[in-house]
Scaffold this motif. Structure first.
Motif, PDB file in Angstrom:
ATOM      1  N   SER A 143     -36.675 -15.281   0.185  1.00  0.00           N
ATOM      2  CA  SER A 143     -36.590 -15.932   1.505  1.00  0.00           C
ATOM      3  C   SER A 143     -37.788 -16.839   1.788  1.00  0.00           C
ATOM      4  CB  SER A 143     -36.498 -14.889   2.622  1.00  0.00           C
ATOM      5  OG  SER A 143     -35.439 -14.007   2.363  1.00  0.00           O
ATOM      6  N   GLY A 144     -38.960 -16.399   1.373  1.00  0.00           N
ATOM      7  CA  GLY A 144     -40.175 -17.168   1.643  1.00  0.00           C
ATOM      8  C   GLY A 144     -40.234 -18.488   0.894  1.00  0.00           C
ATOM      9  N   GLU A 145     -39.386 -18.663  -0.087  1.00  0.00           N
ATOM     10  CA  GLU A 145     -39.351 -19.904  -0.862  1.00  0.00           C
ATOM     11  C   GLU A 145     -38.482 -20.971  -0.206  1.00  0.00           C
ATOM     12  OE1 GLU A 145     -42.019 -20.092  -3.131  1.00  0.00           O
ATOM     13  OE2 GLU A 145     -40.535 -21.157  -4.323  1.00  0.00           O
ATOM     14  N   LEU A 146     -37.702 -20.578   0.807  1.00  0.00           N
ATOM     15  CA  LEU A 146     -36.730 -21.488   1.414  1.00  0.00           C
ATOM     16  C   LEU A 146     -37.345 -22.837   1.760  1.00  0.00           C
ATOM     17  CD1 LEU A 146     -33.780 -21.567   2.470  1.00  0.00           C
ATOM     18  CD2 LEU A 146     -34.673 -20.841   4.686  1.00  0.00           C
ATOM     19  N   LYS A 147     -38.505 -22.771   2.438  1.00  0.00           N
ATOM     20  CA  LYS A 147     -39.064 -24.039   2.905  1.00  0.00           C
ATOM     21  C   LYS A 147     -39.780 -24.804   1.799  1.00  0.00           C
ATOM     22  CE  LYS A 147     -41.576 -22.173   6.428  1.00  0.00           C
ATOM     23  NZ  LYS A 147     -41.323 -20.721   6.255  1.00  0.00           N
ATOM     24  N   HIS A 148     -39.851 -24.229   0.627  1.00  0.00           N
ATOM     25  CA  HIS A 148     -40.499 -24.925  -0.487  1.00  0.00           C
ATOM     26  C   HIS A 148     -39.495 -25.720  -1.315  1.00  0.00           C
ATOM     27  CE1 HIS A 148     -44.310 -23.034   0.411  1.00  0.00           C
ATOM     28  NE2 HIS A 148     -43.642 -21.901   0.577  1.00  0.00           N
ATOM     29  N   GLY A 149     -38.329 -25.961  -0.788  1.00  0.00           N
ATOM     30  CA  GLY A 149     -37.358 -26.781  -1.520  1.00  0.00           C
ATOM     31  C   GLY A 149     -35.916 -26.581  -1.113  1.00  0.00           C
ATOM     32  N   PRO A 150     -35.381 -25.377  -1.300  1.00  0.00           N
ATOM     33  CA  PRO A 150     -33.932 -25.216  -1.106  1.00  0.00           C
ATOM     34  C   PRO A 150     -33.442 -25.525   0.312  1.00  0.00           C
ATOM     35  CG  PRO A 150     -34.992 -23.103  -1.641  1.00  0.00           C
ATOM     36  CD  PRO A 150     -35.990 -24.176  -1.878  1.00  0.00           C
ATOM     37  N   ILE A 151     -34.323 -25.516   1.301  1.00  0.00           N
ATOM     38  CA  ILE A 151     -33.885 -25.815   2.663  1.00  0.00           C
ATOM     39  C   ILE A 151     -33.278 -27.224   2.743  1.00  0.00           C
ATOM     40  CG2 ILE A 151     -36.092 -26.720   3.550  1.00  0.00           C
ATOM     41  CD1 ILE A 151     -35.478 -24.930   6.081  1.00  0.00           C
ATOM     42  N   ALA A 152     -33.633 -28.072   1.812  1.00  0.00           N
ATOM     43  CA  ALA A 152     -33.062 -29.432   1.779  1.00  0.00           C
ATOM     44  C   ALA A 152     -31.554 -29.394   1.564  1.00  0.00           C
ATOM     45  CB  ALA A 152     -33.737 -30.248   0.674  1.00  0.00           C
ATOM     46  N   LEU A 153     -31.043 -28.307   1.019  1.00  0.00           N
ATOM     47  CA  LEU A 153     -29.602 -28.208   0.733  1.00  0.00           C
ATOM     48  C   LEU A 153     -28.792 -27.798   1.959  1.00  0.00           C
ATOM     49  CD1 LEU A 153     -29.814 -26.120  -2.562  1.00  0.00           C
ATOM     50  CD2 LEU A 153     -29.143 -28.526  -2.400  1.00  0.00           C
ATOM     51  N   ILE A 154     -29.469 -27.292   2.982  1.00  0.00           N
ATOM     52  CA  ILE A 154     -28.737 -26.665   4.095  1.00  0.00           C
ATOM     53  C   ILE A 154     -28.045 -27.706   4.975  1.00  0.00           C
ATOM     54  CG2 ILE A 154     -28.923 -25.152   6.116  1.00  0.00           C
ATOM     55  CD1 ILE A 154     -29.705 -23.652   3.624  1.00  0.00           C
ATOM     56  N   ASP A 155     -26.753 -27.545   5.159  1.00  0.00           N
ATOM     57  CA  ASP A 155     -25.989 -28.291   6.165  1.00  0.00           C
ATOM     58  C   ASP A 155     -24.801 -27.420   6.565  1.00  0.00           C
ATOM     59  OD1 ASP A 155     -24.072 -28.434   4.180  1.00  0.00           O
ATOM     60  OD2 ASP A 155     -24.338 -30.562   3.784  1.00  0.00           O
ATOM     61  N   LYS A 156     -23.877 -27.968   7.317  1.00  0.00           N
ATOM     62  CA  LYS A 156     -22.803 -27.111   7.856  1.00  0.00           C
ATOM     63  C   LYS A 156     -21.857 -26.593   6.776  1.00  0.00           C
ATOM     64  CE  LYS A 156     -19.454 -30.628   9.512  1.00  0.00           C
ATOM     65  NZ  LYS A 156     -19.813 -31.890   8.883  1.00  0.00           N
ATOM     66  N   HIS A 157     -21.969 -27.124   5.590  1.00  0.00           N
ATOM     67  CA  HIS A 157     -21.081 -26.656   4.523  1.00  0.00           C
ATOM     68  C   HIS A 157     -21.689 -25.522   3.706  1.00  0.00           C
ATOM     69  CE1 HIS A 157     -18.537 -30.009   5.405  1.00  0.00           C
ATOM     70  NE2 HIS A 157     -19.544 -30.851   5.231  1.00  0.00           N
ATOM     71  N   MET A 158     -22.934 -25.134   4.037  1.00  0.00           N
ATOM     72  CA  MET A 158     -23.631 -24.185   3.146  1.00  0.00           C
ATOM     73  C   MET A 158     -23.697 -22.777   3.731  1.00  0.00           C
ATOM     74  SD  MET A 158     -25.237 -23.728   0.304  1.00  0.00           S
ATOM     75  CE  MET A 158     -26.250 -25.027  -0.402  1.00  0.00           C
ATOM     76  N   PRO A 159     -22.878 -21.858   3.218  1.00  0.00           N
ATOM     77  CA  PRO A 159     -23.062 -20.458   3.615  1.00  0.00           C
ATOM     78  C   PRO A 159     -24.322 -19.887   2.953  1.00  0.00           C
ATOM     79  CG  PRO A 159     -20.886 -20.822   2.629  1.00  0.00           C
ATOM     80  CD  PRO A 159     -21.734 -22.028   2.327  1.00  0.00           C
ATOM     81  N   VAL A 160     -25.034 -19.068   3.694  1.00  0.00           N
ATOM     82  CA  VAL A 160     -26.247 -18.430   3.177  1.00  0.00           C
ATOM     83  C   VAL A 160     -26.120 -16.926   3.405  1.00  0.00           C
ATOM     84  CG1 VAL A 160     -28.766 -18.324   3.331  1.00  0.00           C
ATOM     85  CG2 VAL A 160     -27.594 -20.494   3.773  1.00  0.00           C
ATOM     86  N   VAL A 161     -26.030 -16.187   2.309  1.00  0.00           N
ATOM     87  CA  VAL A 161     -25.907 -14.731   2.407  1.00  0.00           C
ATOM     88  C   VAL A 161     -27.314 -14.145   2.433  1.00  0.00           C
ATOM     89  CG1 VAL A 161     -25.022 -12.629   1.296  1.00  0.00           C
ATOM     90  CG2 VAL A 161     -23.720 -14.785   1.128  1.00  0.00           C
ATOM     91  N   VAL A 162     -27.608 -13.353   3.462  1.00  0.00           N
ATOM     92  CA  VAL A 162     -28.953 -12.784   3.618  1.00  0.00           C
ATOM     93  C   VAL A 162     -28.859 -11.266   3.576  1.00  0.00           C
ATOM     94  CG1 VAL A 162     -30.986 -12.659   5.100  1.00  0.00           C
ATOM     95  CG2 VAL A 162     -29.604 -14.749   5.069  1.00  0.00           C
ATOM     96  N   PHE A 163     -29.586 -10.650   2.658  1.00  0.00           N
ATOM     97  CA  PHE A 163     -29.673  -9.188   2.598  1.00  0.00           C
ATOM     98  C   PHE A 163     -30.961  -8.795   3.303  1.00  0.00           C
ATOM     99  CE2 PHE A 163     -27.330 -10.298  -1.349  1.00  0.00           C
ATOM    100  CZ  PHE A 163     -26.138  -9.641  -1.056  1.00  0.00           C
ATOM    101  N   GLN A 175     -33.280 -18.341  11.235  1.00  0.00           N
ATOM    102  CA  GLN A 175     -33.286 -19.343  12.306  1.00  0.00           C
ATOM    103  C   GLN A 175     -33.445 -20.751  11.734  1.00  0.00           C
ATOM    104  OE1 GLN A 175     -36.220 -17.396  14.664  1.00  0.00           O
ATOM    105  NE2 GLN A 175     -34.686 -16.284  15.872  1.00  0.00           N
ATOM    106  N   GLU A 176     -34.257 -20.864  10.693  1.00  0.00           N
ATOM    107  CA  GLU A 176     -34.415 -22.184  10.055  1.00  0.00           C
ATOM    108  C   GLU A 176     -33.087 -22.665   9.486  1.00  0.00           C
ATOM    109  OE1 GLU A 176     -38.953 -20.963   8.821  1.00  0.00           O
ATOM    110  OE2 GLU A 176     -37.460 -21.124   7.235  1.00  0.00           O
ATOM    111  N   VAL A 177     -32.323 -21.736   8.924  1.00  0.00           N
ATOM    112  CA  VAL A 177     -31.013 -22.094   8.359  1.00  0.00           C
ATOM    113  C   VAL A 177     -30.048 -22.503   9.475  1.00  0.00           C
ATOM    114  CG1 VAL A 177     -28.968 -21.171   7.169  1.00  0.00           C
ATOM    115  CG2 VAL A 177     -31.259 -20.641   6.296  1.00  0.00           C
ATOM    116  N   MET A 178     -30.011 -21.681  10.532  1.00  0.00           N
ATOM    117  CA  MET A 178     -29.048 -21.939  11.606  1.00  0.00           C
ATOM    118  C   MET A 178     -29.384 -23.235  12.351  1.00  0.00           C
ATOM    119  SD  MET A 178     -27.979 -18.120  12.903  1.00  0.00           S
ATOM    120  CE  MET A 178     -29.560 -17.466  13.337  1.00  0.00           C
TER     121      MET A 178
END
Ligand code: F6R
Length: 364
Positions: free
Chosen positions: A254-274, A289-292
């Motif tokens: 989760s802590g890596e999200l803002k180091h790159g993959p967050i660029a992929l997030i849009d309304k088409h991207m489901p994100v499963v969080v455990f 919250q960053e994803v939403m």
């Protein structure tokens, strides 16, 4: 024989309370207050370092076990993929115990890695499902996981049995090294004995999981996130989904999200969080919250407190019972497997025989 199930994978997922119960009872027989290994020749007190090597799902079991061995037993662990380890020719320092994890016990790269360690490590342990396999035969001590025959190509019950055995090994290491007091050992042991009941409760969440899976089945890509013990599980969840549904899935800490993959997030991207409500939960909430905020769609797998704490805006919530925090990767493996399974069923792919995959990889 699928015992009334549509697929072997479904049958093997459903068998987990029974096989995990058998694995726990094997190493923690009724009345035992400590973990019993066959022959009982292993003492972790003077082990300096563990090296754990495996492929695929078994590798994710090792990554999970690294957290357990380090946190419970204070034992440094190096984990590697067998195909990298064997050719990198890493130094294996004295007082190293090497652990190889393999369902089949015949994976070519894992066996080669074991042979590489033969004269270098102090002791070679294996965690296997097939006791007469090459990996079992060539180790100093083979620990069976007692999952029974696994037919579905995508590993399910073998994974949770590997985790159960590795956790018991970590508890033994912690006790040998004087790292866990009697009370903590007793707590963890009684929690392990209650694990099959908790897994039954997770299996009861089929309806919520099917609903989430129908949504996932329309996605082109899915992201999986987890922190701490949930990070290796996120990797396993993504692997399961891609293997049987052919949906592109990737996992990140989760802590890596803002180091790159967050660029992929849009309304088409489901994100499963455990994310069980544990010490790391609040950090994960801010990742969600960053994803939403970028219109990403969250599938949250958590307990009551976590689902309440995540607030509104979650796309799908899958409720798990509360368990001792060390057990969460074993429990949360159930929804990870069922999400992949029901997504594949919704897509109509061949669940038990996914394209291009073999059950046992005996060539490189
Ligand atoms: C994934 C899967 C594979 C195996 C890997 C190692 O569902 O089944 O990734 O985990 O090929 O196999 P074993 O455990 O037999 O060494």
């Amino acid at each position: 024989d699928k015992a009334g199930h549509k697929h072997f994978m479904a049958k093997e997922i459903a068998e987990q309370p029974a096989v995990i119960g058998a694995a726990v009872a094997h190493y923690l027989p009724a009345g035992a207050q400590s973990v019993q290994l066959p022959g009982d020749t292993v003492d972790f007190a003077d082990v300096e370092r563990l090296v754990m090597v495996a492929c695929g799902t078994a590798y994710y079991a090792c990554l999970t076990a690294k957290y357990w061995f380090e946190q419970l037993a204070g034992l440094p662990v190096e984990v590697d993929i067998a195909s990298e380890f064997r050719y990198r020719e890493p130094p294996v320092t004295p007082r190293t115990t090497a652990i190889f994890v393999s369902q089949s016990g015949e994976t070519a790269d894992t066996l080669a890695a074991l042979r590489y360690c033969r004269d270098k490590a102090d002791r070679i342990l294996s965690v296997v499902n097939v006791p007469e396999s090459s990996i079992a035969r060539e180790s100093d001590l083979a620990l069976p996981i007692l999952a029974g025959t696994e037919i579905g190509v995508a590993s399910t019950k073998a994974f949770t049995c590997q985790l159960s055995v590795l956790l018991m090994l970590a508890i033994k290491a912690a006790a040998d090294r004087g790292r866990l007091g009697e009370v903590e050992v007793a707590d963890t042991i009684s929690a392990l004995r209650g694990l099959p009941a908790a897994i039954n409760l997770a299996l009861d969440q089929g309806k919520a999981i099917r609903r989430a899976a129908r949504r996932l089945s329309e996605a082109r890509d899915v992201l999986f996130l987890g922190r701490g013990l949930m990070y290796p599980l996120a990797l396993e969840g993504a692997l399961k989904l891609k293997e049987i549904s052919y949906i592109h899935a990737e996992a990140y800490a989760s802590g890596e999200l803002k180091h790159g993959p967050i660029a992929l997030i849009d309304k088409h991207m489901p994100v499963v969080v455990f994310a069980p409500r544990d010490a790391l939960f609040d950090k994960t909430v801010s990742n969600m919250q960053e994803v939403m905020a970028r219109k990403g769609k969250i599938v949250l797998v958590s307990d009551d407190a976590g689902i309440a704490g995540a607030g509104d805006g979650v796309w799908s919530a899958i409720r798990m019972p509360q368990v001792h925090p060390v057990l969460s990767p074993i429990l949360y493996a159930i929804p990870a497997q069922l999400l992949a399974y029901h997504t594949a069923v919704a897509k109509g792919t061949d669940v038990d025989q996914p394209r291009n995959l073999a059950k046992s990889v005996t060539v490189e």
